[in-house]
Design an enzyme around this catalytic site. Sequence first.
Site, mmCIF file in Angstrom:
data_model
loop_
_atom_site.group_PDB
_atom_site.id
_atom_site.type_symbol
_atom_site.label_atom_id
_atom_site.label_comp_id
_atom_site.label_asym_id
_atom_site.label_seq_id
_atom_site.Cartn_x
_atom_site.Cartn_y
_atom_site.Cartn_z
ATOM 1 N N TYR A 140 6.058 15.258 -40.744
ATOM 2 C CA TYR A 140 5.235 15.848 -42.119
ATOM 3 C C TYR A 140 5.241 14.583 -43.072
ATOM 4 O O TYR A 140 4.906 14.826 -44.316
ATOM 5 C CB TYR A 140 5.821 16.934 -42.572
ATOM 6 C CG TYR A 140 5.475 18.249 -41.611
ATOM 7 C CD1 TYR A 140 4.045 18.706 -41.360
ATOM 8 C CD2 TYR A 140 6.345 19.108 -41.192
ATOM 9 C CE1 TYR A 140 3.598 19.522 -40.763
ATOM 10 C CE2 TYR A 140 6.131 20.161 -40.274
ATOM 11 C CZ TYR A 140 4.493 20.466 -40.211
ATOM 12 O OH TYR A 140 4.404 21.569 -39.374
ATOM 13 N N HIS A 168 1.348 24.618 -35.297
ATOM 14 C CA HIS A 168 0.695 23.476 -35.584
ATOM 15 C C HIS A 168 0.141 22.738 -34.731
ATOM 16 O O HIS A 168 0.513 22.674 -33.572
ATOM 17 C CB HIS A 168 1.985 22.637 -36.156
ATOM 18 C CG HIS A 168 1.433 21.106 -36.369
ATOM 19 N ND1 HIS A 168 1.059 20.748 -37.760
ATOM 20 C CD2 HIS A 168 1.474 20.061 -35.285
ATOM 21 C CE1 HIS A 168 0.573 19.478 -37.487
ATOM 22 N NE2 HIS A 168 1.109 19.169 -36.384
ATOM 23 N N LYS A 183 5.597 27.217 -33.799
ATOM 24 C CA LYS A 183 6.731 27.076 -35.139
ATOM 25 C C LYS A 183 7.877 28.032 -35.052
ATOM 26 O O LYS A 183 7.597 29.000 -34.240
ATOM 27 C CB LYS A 183 5.927 27.268 -36.402
ATOM 28 C CG LYS A 183 4.833 26.049 -36.764
ATOM 29 C CD LYS A 183 4.293 26.200 -38.119
ATOM 30 C CE LYS A 183 3.462 25.220 -38.199
ATOM 31 N NZ LYS A 183 2.985 25.211 -39.840
ATOM 32 N N ASN A 198 3.246 29.823 -40.419
ATOM 33 C CA ASN A 198 1.750 30.475 -40.014
ATOM 34 C C ASN A 198 1.554 30.150 -38.441
ATOM 35 O O ASN A 198 0.692 29.581 -37.980
ATOM 36 C CB ASN A 198 0.554 29.279 -40.890
ATOM 37 C CG ASN A 198 0.794 27.760 -40.503
ATOM 38 O OD1 ASN A 198 1.706 27.413 -39.819
ATOM 39 N ND2 ASN A 198 -0.085 27.252 -41.011
ATOM 40 N N GLU A 227 1.579 12.203 -33.245
ATOM 41 C CA GLU A 227 2.490 13.108 -33.044
ATOM 42 C C GLU A 227 3.049 13.176 -31.467
ATOM 43 O O GLU A 227 4.130 13.654 -31.500
ATOM 44 C CB GLU A 227 1.614 14.552 -33.455
ATOM 45 C CG GLU A 227 1.662 14.541 -34.867
ATOM 46 C CD GLU A 227 0.893 15.672 -35.461
ATOM 47 O OE1 GLU A 227 0.723 15.904 -36.747
ATOM 48 O OE2 GLU A 227 0.340 16.560 -34.894
#
Length: 162
Positions: free
Chosen positions: A64, A130, A24, A127, A141
Site C-alpha cells: 500500500y 482488493h 481481505k 471491503n 502487486e
Amino acid sequence: MSDNTQPVPSKDAARKERTFVMIKPDGMRRGLAGQVLSRYEAKGLKLVAARLMRISPELAKRHYEEHKEKPFFPELVRFITSSPVLVMALEGRNAVQVVRAINGATKPWEALPGTVRGDLALALTPNVVHASDSVPTAQRELALYFQESDYHPYDRTDEEYL
Ligand code: CMP
C-alpha cells in the site's frame, strides 16, 4: 469424418492479462472467499496462482506504498495484517478491468448491487477484496506475492469460448 469439436485458438490472445486479487481479512473471517472466487470463475477468469498467508507489516507497507501519506494508512496496515488473506492471480481477457467491475466501487455504499462490495460489504477498510487497478499495478502487486514457479498454467475445458 472431420472432428469439428477442437478448440479454435483465440485471435486476440494478446489482450490476455493477469491480475492480482486478495480476499481481505474480513472476507476470510466472514467465510466469503469461495463465493467471491466463484464469481471470477463463472465469468471465465482462470485461477493460475493462489496462497493463504498472513501479510507482514513490512509487506503491507510495500503493497500500500501509494497510500503511505494518507490518514487511513496506519489503520489499513493494521487491518490487512490482522488475520490471514487469500492472494490470487487470475488470468483472462481484460482481467484487470473485469475483476474491478465484478468487485464494484471501493466505497461499498457506492458499489452497485450485483457486485461483490455491492452485495457483501458496508465499510471502507473491511471491503472484502482488493484487486489491482491497472496492468502496471497488477505486475507490481503480483511480483510482491508470487514467483514464476508459483504459476500453474492449464486449459479450462471452456477455453474456446473465453
Ligand atoms: P483497496 O482496494 O485495498 O486499496 C486501498 C484500501 O484502503 C481500500 O481498498 C480501502 O479498503 C482502504 N481505505 C480506507 N480508507 C480509505 C479512503 N478514505 N479512501 C480509499 N480507500 C480507503
